[in-house]
Design a protein around this motif. Structure first.
Motif, short mmCIF file in Angstrom:
data_model
loop_
_atom_site.label_atom_id
_atom_site.label_comp_id
_atom_site.label_asym_id
_atom_site.label_seq_id
_atom_site.Cartn_x
_atom_site.Cartn_y
_atom_site.Cartn_z
N ASP A 85 8.71 -7.47 -9.21
CA ASP A 85 8.58 -7.64 -10.66
C ASP A 85 7.73 -8.88 -10.95
O ASP A 85 7.95 -9.58 -11.91
CB ASP A 85 9.98 -7.81 -11.26
CG ASP A 85 9.96 -7.51 -12.75
OD1 ASP A 85 9.04 -6.81 -13.20
OD2 ASP A 85 10.86 -8.01 -13.47
N ARG A 86 6.73 -9.11 -10.12
CA ARG A 86 5.95 -10.35 -10.22
C ARG A 86 4.68 -10.12 -11.03
O ARG A 86 3.89 -9.22 -10.74
CB ARG A 86 5.59 -10.81 -8.80
CG ARG A 86 4.74 -12.06 -8.76
CD ARG A 86 4.69 -12.63 -7.37
NE ARG A 86 3.85 -11.86 -6.45
CZ ARG A 86 3.13 -12.43 -5.48
NH1 ARG A 86 3.16 -13.73 -5.31
NH2 ARG A 86 2.40 -11.66 -4.68
N TYR A 87 4.49 -10.95 -12.05
CA TYR A 87 3.25 -10.93 -12.83
C TYR A 87 2.62 -12.32 -12.75
O TYR A 87 3.25 -13.30 -13.15
CB TYR A 87 3.52 -10.62 -14.31
CG TYR A 87 3.88 -9.19 -14.59
CD1 TYR A 87 5.14 -8.69 -14.29
CD2 TYR A 87 2.97 -8.33 -15.20
CE1 TYR A 87 5.48 -7.38 -14.56
CE2 TYR A 87 3.30 -7.01 -15.49
CZ TYR A 87 4.55 -6.54 -15.16
OH TYR A 87 4.88 -5.24 -15.45
N GLU A 159 1.77 -4.00 -5.09
CA GLU A 159 1.20 -4.87 -6.11
C GLU A 159 -0.29 -4.56 -6.24
O GLU A 159 -0.92 -4.06 -5.31
CB GLU A 159 1.41 -6.35 -5.77
CG GLU A 159 2.86 -6.78 -5.90
CD GLU A 159 3.06 -8.29 -5.68
OE1 GLU A 159 3.87 -8.87 -6.40
OE2 GLU A 159 2.40 -8.86 -4.78
N TYR A 175 -5.26 -10.69 -13.08
CA TYR A 175 -3.80 -10.69 -12.92
C TYR A 175 -3.40 -10.08 -11.59
O TYR A 175 -4.12 -9.23 -11.03
CB TYR A 175 -3.13 -9.85 -14.01
CG TYR A 175 -3.39 -10.30 -15.41
CD1 TYR A 175 -2.55 -11.23 -16.03
CD2 TYR A 175 -4.46 -9.80 -16.14
CE1 TYR A 175 -2.78 -11.65 -17.32
CE2 TYR A 175 -4.70 -10.21 -17.44
CZ TYR A 175 -3.85 -11.13 -18.03
OH TYR A 175 -4.09 -11.54 -19.32
N VAL A 177 -0.21 -7.79 -10.60
CA VAL A 177 0.85 -7.06 -11.31
C VAL A 177 1.53 -6.05 -10.38
O VAL A 177 0.95 -5.64 -9.38
CB VAL A 177 0.29 -6.30 -12.54
CG1 VAL A 177 -0.35 -7.26 -13.53
CG2 VAL A 177 -0.70 -5.22 -12.12
N ALA A 181 3.14 -0.98 -13.20
CA ALA A 181 2.41 -1.30 -14.43
C ALA A 181 1.08 -0.55 -14.47
O ALA A 181 0.63 -0.08 -15.52
CB ALA A 181 2.18 -2.80 -14.54
N VAL A 213 1.32 -7.59 -20.44
CA VAL A 213 1.12 -8.20 -19.12
C VAL A 213 1.07 -9.73 -19.26
O VAL A 213 1.73 -10.46 -18.52
CB VAL A 213 -0.18 -7.67 -18.46
CG1 VAL A 213 -0.56 -8.52 -17.25
CG2 VAL A 213 -0.01 -6.21 -18.05
N LYS A 214 0.28 -10.18 -20.23
CA LYS A 214 0.10 -11.62 -20.42
C LYS A 214 1.43 -12.29 -20.74
O LYS A 214 1.72 -13.38 -20.23
CB LYS A 214 -0.88 -11.82 -21.58
CG LYS A 214 -1.63 -13.12 -21.54
CD LYS A 214 -2.63 -13.15 -22.69
CE LYS A 214 -3.84 -13.98 -22.34
NZ LYS A 214 -4.93 -13.75 -23.29
N ARG A 216 4.31 -11.53 -19.83
CA ARG A 216 5.22 -11.59 -18.68
C ARG A 216 4.69 -12.47 -17.55
O ARG A 216 5.42 -12.79 -16.60
CB ARG A 216 5.43 -10.17 -18.10
CG ARG A 216 6.04 -9.23 -19.09
CD ARG A 216 6.31 -7.89 -18.47
NE ARG A 216 7.38 -7.96 -17.47
CZ ARG A 216 8.07 -6.89 -17.08
NH1 ARG A 216 7.80 -5.71 -17.57
NH2 ARG A 216 9.01 -7.01 -16.19
N ALA A 217 3.40 -12.82 -17.62
CA ALA A 217 2.76 -13.44 -16.47
C ALA A 217 2.98 -14.95 -16.37
O ALA A 217 2.99 -15.64 -17.39
CB ALA A 217 1.26 -13.15 -16.49
#
Ligand SMILES: [Zn+2]
Ligand SMILES: [Zn+2]
Length: 220
Positions: A85-87, A159, A175, A177, A181, A213-214, A216-217
């Protein structure tokens, strides 16, 4: 209910084959009523985790307990991998113009997946039919990673490296992600993309996608 991001061995760079295998996953995070965990059959909530089936190259919807079984390194053996779950948002992504050119991003958005089994990097671009795929030379990928070591932490198969350029083709946002996603993005583009630039609806959906996305990042 599974779907595939293309596997160059069984779908060797044939866009239509690729597209058949990237089914509409716009609902990836919002399954239809009654959708269940694809491992154990338990009902799952709208927000749920995913696993990659490495043998079938499928994304599978998963309940939390099944997901957790495959979270530790290697727990899923050669078969299943938990999608993390890495952004990450790269603040100063470093690339020369010629390296950007070598990435060959024809439209505003592309994402790149590392396939561990084939030791290849595939690039995907939104298109009227959903997504088109091309293979990237590993030398180029290695150069990009060498210039941006954080990208080297990308987990193959689960990823993706995601790039969005502005209208001028400059100031790309970069990014890292989770792969699910990207499924969501492909599904939406397949539904909405019209013509070369995607049209108004697709552009709005893209904007909303990148806003999510942004938000969460973590900046790196
Ligand atoms: Zn389950
Ligand atoms: Zn799902």
């Amino acid at each position: 209910m599974t779907d595939s991001i293309s596997d160059p061995v069984s779908a060797p760079r044939e866009p239509l084959k690729v597209l058949e295998r990237i089914r509409d996953r716009s609902m990836a995070r919002r399954p239809r009523p009654g959708e269940v965990c694809e491992l154990c059959g338990e009902p799952i909530p709208d927000e749920h985790n995913h696993l990659v089936d490495l043998k079938a190259r499928n994304l599978m919807c998963s309940c939390r307990p099944c997901y957790l079984l495959f979270t530790p390194d290697g727990a899923g053996g050669q078969h299943y991998l938990a999608v993390p779950d890495r952004y990450l948002m790269f603040e100063d992504f470093s690339l020369t113009q010629s390296q950007w050119d070598a990435l060959q991003i024809p439209v505003s958005v592309a994402f790149f997946l590392v396939n561990s089994e084939l030791k290849r990097v595939a690039a995907f671009y939104p298109s009227p039919a959903g997504a088109t795929e091309s293979l990237l030379s590993l030398e180029i990928w290695d150069e990009v990673v060498a210039a941006n070591p954080t990208l080297g932490s990308i987990l193959p198969d689960v990823e993706a490296f995601l790039v969005q350029k502005d209208k001028t083709g400059n100031n790309p946002e970069c990014y890292l992600v989770p792969i699910d996603a990207c499924y969501e993005l492909v599904g939406e583009m397949r539904k909405l993309w019209r013509g070369f630039d995607g049209g108004k609806e697709a552009r709005e959906a893209l904007e909303a996608f990148f806003d999510r996305v942004k938000s969460r990042a973590t900046k790196v």
